[in-house]
Motif scaffolding. Structure first.
Motif, PDB file in Angstrom:
ATOM      1  N   THR A 115       0.779  -1.154  -0.189  1.00 29.80           N
ATOM      2  CA  THR A 115      -0.010  -0.065  -0.075  1.00 29.80           C
ATOM      3  C   THR A 115       0.781   1.201   0.027  1.00 29.80           C
ATOM      4  N   SER A 116       0.640   2.138  -0.696  1.00 29.17           N
ATOM      5  CA  SER A 116       1.371   3.443  -0.889  1.00 29.17           C
ATOM      6  C   SER A 116       1.138   4.396   0.185  1.00 29.17           C
ATOM      7  N   THR A 138      -5.771   9.259  -1.801  1.00 30.93           N
ATOM      8  CA  THR A 138      -6.191   7.962  -2.371  1.00 30.93           C
ATOM      9  C   THR A 138      -4.755   7.118  -2.379  1.00 30.93           C
ATOM     10  N   LEU A 139      -4.817   6.057  -1.739  1.00 28.84           N
ATOM     11  CA  LEU A 139      -3.637   5.112  -1.577  1.00 28.84           C
ATOM     12  C   LEU A 139      -3.768   3.955  -2.443  1.00 28.84           C
ATOM     13  N   THR A 140      -2.542   3.591  -3.330  1.00 28.23           N
ATOM     14  CA  THR A 140      -2.773   2.553  -4.287  1.00 28.23           C
ATOM     15  C   THR A 140      -2.320   1.307  -3.533  1.00 28.23           C
ATOM     16  N   SER A 142      -1.213  -2.648  -4.353  1.00 29.95           N
ATOM     17  CA  SER A 142      -0.845  -3.547  -5.347  1.00 29.95           C
ATOM     18  C   SER A 142      -0.123  -4.774  -4.782  1.00 29.95           C
ATOM     19  N   SER A 146      -5.134  -5.815  -5.657  1.00 31.88           N
ATOM     20  CA  SER A 146      -4.941  -4.293  -6.070  1.00 31.88           C
ATOM     21  C   SER A 146      -6.238  -3.536  -6.150  1.00 31.88           C
ATOM     22  N   GLY A 147      -6.148  -2.103  -6.042  1.00 34.72           N
ATOM     23  CA  GLY A 147      -7.211  -1.414  -5.840  1.00 34.72           C
ATOM     24  C   GLY A 147      -6.751   0.096  -5.290  1.00 34.72           C
ATOM     25  N   THR A 148      -7.587   0.423  -4.507  1.00 32.50           N
ATOM     26  CA  THR A 148      -7.342   1.888  -3.668  1.00 32.50           C
ATOM     27  C   THR A 148      -8.043   1.845  -2.358  1.00 32.50           C
ATOM     28  N   LYS A 150      -9.357   5.122  -0.156  1.00 29.46           N
ATOM     29  CA  LYS A 150      -9.579   6.727  -0.249  1.00 29.46           C
ATOM     30  C   LYS A 150      -9.931   7.181   1.264  1.00 29.46           C
ATOM     31  N   ASN A 185     -12.799   1.321   0.714  1.00 35.96           N
ATOM     32  CA  ASN A 185     -11.788   0.240   0.154  1.00 35.96           C
ATOM     33  C   ASN A 185     -12.470  -0.229  -1.042  1.00 35.96           C
ATOM     34  N   SER A 186     -11.575   0.137  -2.159  1.00 34.58           N
ATOM     35  CA  SER A 186     -12.036  -0.531  -3.472  1.00 34.58           C
ATOM     36  C   SER A 186     -12.379  -2.055  -3.629  1.00 34.58           C
TER      37      SER A 186
END
Length: 229
Positions: A115-116, A138-140, A142, A146-148, A150, A185-186
């Protein structure tokens, strides 16, 4: 003991679960545990606030700043987590910049998922009473997933009071703020909304907090004692 909310967000959104200014030792009439001029919440390692549930004296919450973090050349401060998962290191922190309080969501890499990092403003104490401020990051995510994720903060200054009395102690120059935090959480499709009402006394920090989880679960904590420098 109340679970530290700064830790709980890290757990809630795990993808597999679908600077202090110039110091004065103490100023009379301002609490007895020290005073730091020029800030509503002094961030320094070992600063501590001892709070108690307003309805249950056996339910206590200790907020202790236990370490510093560095992100993009800026120093952030981390509260000691309560009930943390063994082997899971927190990377989140907080800092103040001229009355603007900023949250850091540090980068994580755990169980094959990364997570970024990112920052978001929590509240701007320079605003006028009634003014609303909104910020988001928004954090990425991977790796194995994978997703985001916010994070959205919507804050408002409720009141700037000359004083407030908590547990029989009078604190001066108190700002009352409300922060509505939404985390989306996407990957799991989960959305969590937590609303805080916090009272901060100038030079001392948190003296009262009401936390509302959803519509029904409300907890209130008030300051018993503190130590700042």
């Amino acid at each position: 003991m109340k679970k530290n909310i700064y830790y709980s967000f890290a757990v809630l959104f795990c993808v597999f679960t679908s600077c202090s200014k110039s110091n004065n030792p103490e100023e009379p009439g301002k609490g007895g545990g020290g005073y730091v001029s020029g800030t509503y919440w002094p961030y320094t390692v070992n600063n501590t606030w001892y709070l108690v549930n307003t309805e249950d004296p056996n339910d206590k919450s200790d907020l202790i700043i236990h370490k510093e973090l560095t992100y993009n050349g800026k120093t952030y401060y981390q509260f000691k987590p309560v009930g943390a998962i063994e082997g899971f290191e927190l990377t989140d922190g907080f800092r103040e910049d001229n009355g603007v309080f900023i949250s850091l969501y540090g980068a994580t890499s755990r169980m094959g998922t990364n997570t970024s990092a990112g920052t978001v403003i929590e509240v701007n104490t320079n605003l006028k009473v009634g003014e609303v401020f909104k910020d988001e990051v928004t954090l990425t995510v991977s790796g194995l997933a994978s997703g985001t994720i916010k994070h959205i903060n919507e804050s408002k200054i409720l009141e700037k009071a000359p004083s407030a009395t908590i547990n029989g102690k009078k604190y001066l120059d108190v700002i009352k703020i409300e922060v509505k935090h939404t985390a989306i959480n996407s990957i799991t499709g989960n959305t969590v909304i937590i609303t805080y009402e916090r009272w901060l006394a100038k030079g001392i920090g948190l003296i009262y907090e009401k936390t509302k989880y959803g519509e029904l679960d409300i907890k209130e904590y008030s300051l018993l004692s503190y130590s700042v420098k």
